[in-house]
Design a protein around this motif. Structure first.
Motif, short mmCIF file in Angstrom:
data_model
loop_
_atom_site.label_atom_id
_atom_site.label_comp_id
_atom_site.label_asym_id
_atom_site.label_seq_id
_atom_site.Cartn_x
_atom_site.Cartn_y
_atom_site.Cartn_z
N LEU A 110 3.86 -2.64 5.43
CA LEU A 110 4.07 -1.27 4.98
C LEU A 110 4.74 -1.32 3.61
N SER A 111 4.08 -0.80 2.60
CA SER A 111 4.60 -0.93 1.23
C SER A 111 5.97 -0.28 1.08
N ARG A 112 6.22 0.80 1.82
CA ARG A 112 7.51 1.48 1.71
C ARG A 112 8.67 0.61 2.20
N ASN A 113 8.35 -0.40 3.00
CA ASN A 113 9.38 -1.28 3.57
C ASN A 113 9.37 -2.67 2.94
N ASN A 114 8.76 -2.80 1.77
CA ASN A 114 8.57 -4.12 1.18
C ASN A 114 9.87 -4.86 0.93
N ALA A 115 10.98 -4.16 0.72
CA ALA A 115 12.27 -4.83 0.49
C ALA A 115 12.67 -5.71 1.66
N LEU A 116 12.15 -5.43 2.85
CA LEU A 116 12.50 -6.23 4.02
C LEU A 116 11.88 -7.63 3.96
#
Length: 220
Positions: A110-116
């Motif tokens: 999920l691009s919105r969660n890429n920081a994970l």
């Protein structure tokens, strides 16, 4: 020529406005419930750990020094932590590896969660060779199964993004009935030491919805 507004038309307009406001209020109330799902709370997933630790004071400048991985995640997209329960994708049909590229496992692609996916000093939970997994599911969906993996010895989560080739499959569970809390035990062969990632796939029972998470652990 100016049109005269009758009391009847005013009443009708007020009625329409009240109806629109009522519909918007219903949408506002029900949207969070519809998007409520769950996550592994122990050992805590990355987004859940950040929300649990910093959610009530996420603007505290101390986070940058005390928990730099959560800090970069909040800076990238704070919604990742507020919606720790919604890291899902629909319709994978069990093709987890084919539809989830290496380096995007911790975000469930999920691009919105890429920081994970960012390697670094994520806070860890201490576990032994046998440990318990706890899913908290707000909507009580149940599970077709869970798949639990541990990162291979030699993989360094502080410098490397997680890929499928970095994982050992430890267990695949059976079905679980709908419940807000599901716990199950994981037994490793005892060869893991120090920092690792526990990677979990939850296949929910109510629909073809797949959740994937990374939990950072320290094997004692």
């Amino acid at each position: 020529m100016r049109m005269r507004t009758t009391s009847g038309s005013v009443t009708r307009r007020r009625g329409i406005i009240a109806l629109v406001i009522s519909l918007l209020a219903v949408m506002f109330v029900w949207t969070p419930t519809a998007s409520a799902h769950g996550t592994i709370v122990s050992p805590a997933t990355r987004a859940y750990q950040c929300w649990q630790t910093w959610g009530s004071h996420h603007t505290d400048p101390a986070m940058q020094q005390q928990d730099p991985m959560c800090y970069q995640a909040f800076q990238a997209n704070a919604d990742t932590m507020w919606n720790w329960m919604s890291a899902l994708r629909d319709g994978l049909g069990g093709a987890f590896q084919a539809k989830t590229p290496d380096g995007q496992l911790c975000s469930n692609a999920l691009s919105r969660n890429n920081a994970l996916n960012t390697p670094g000093q994520w806070k860890t939970s201490n576990v032994g060779s046998s440990f318990s997994m706890h899913l908290y599911d707000q909507a009580s969906h149940g599970a077709d199964y869970f798949k639990v993996y541990v990162s291979k010895t030699g993989f360094d989560p502080t410098t490397q993004r997680l890929g499928w080739g970095n994982l050992d499959l430890i267990t695949t569970t059976g079905r679980y009935a709908p419940a807000k809390d599901i716990t199950f035990n994981v037994q490793t062969n005892g060869s893991y030491r120090g920092r690792h990632i526990v990677f979990t796939i939850w296949q929910a029972s109510h629909a073809d919805q797949t959740y994937m998470w990374c939990s950072d652990v320290n094997f004692g």
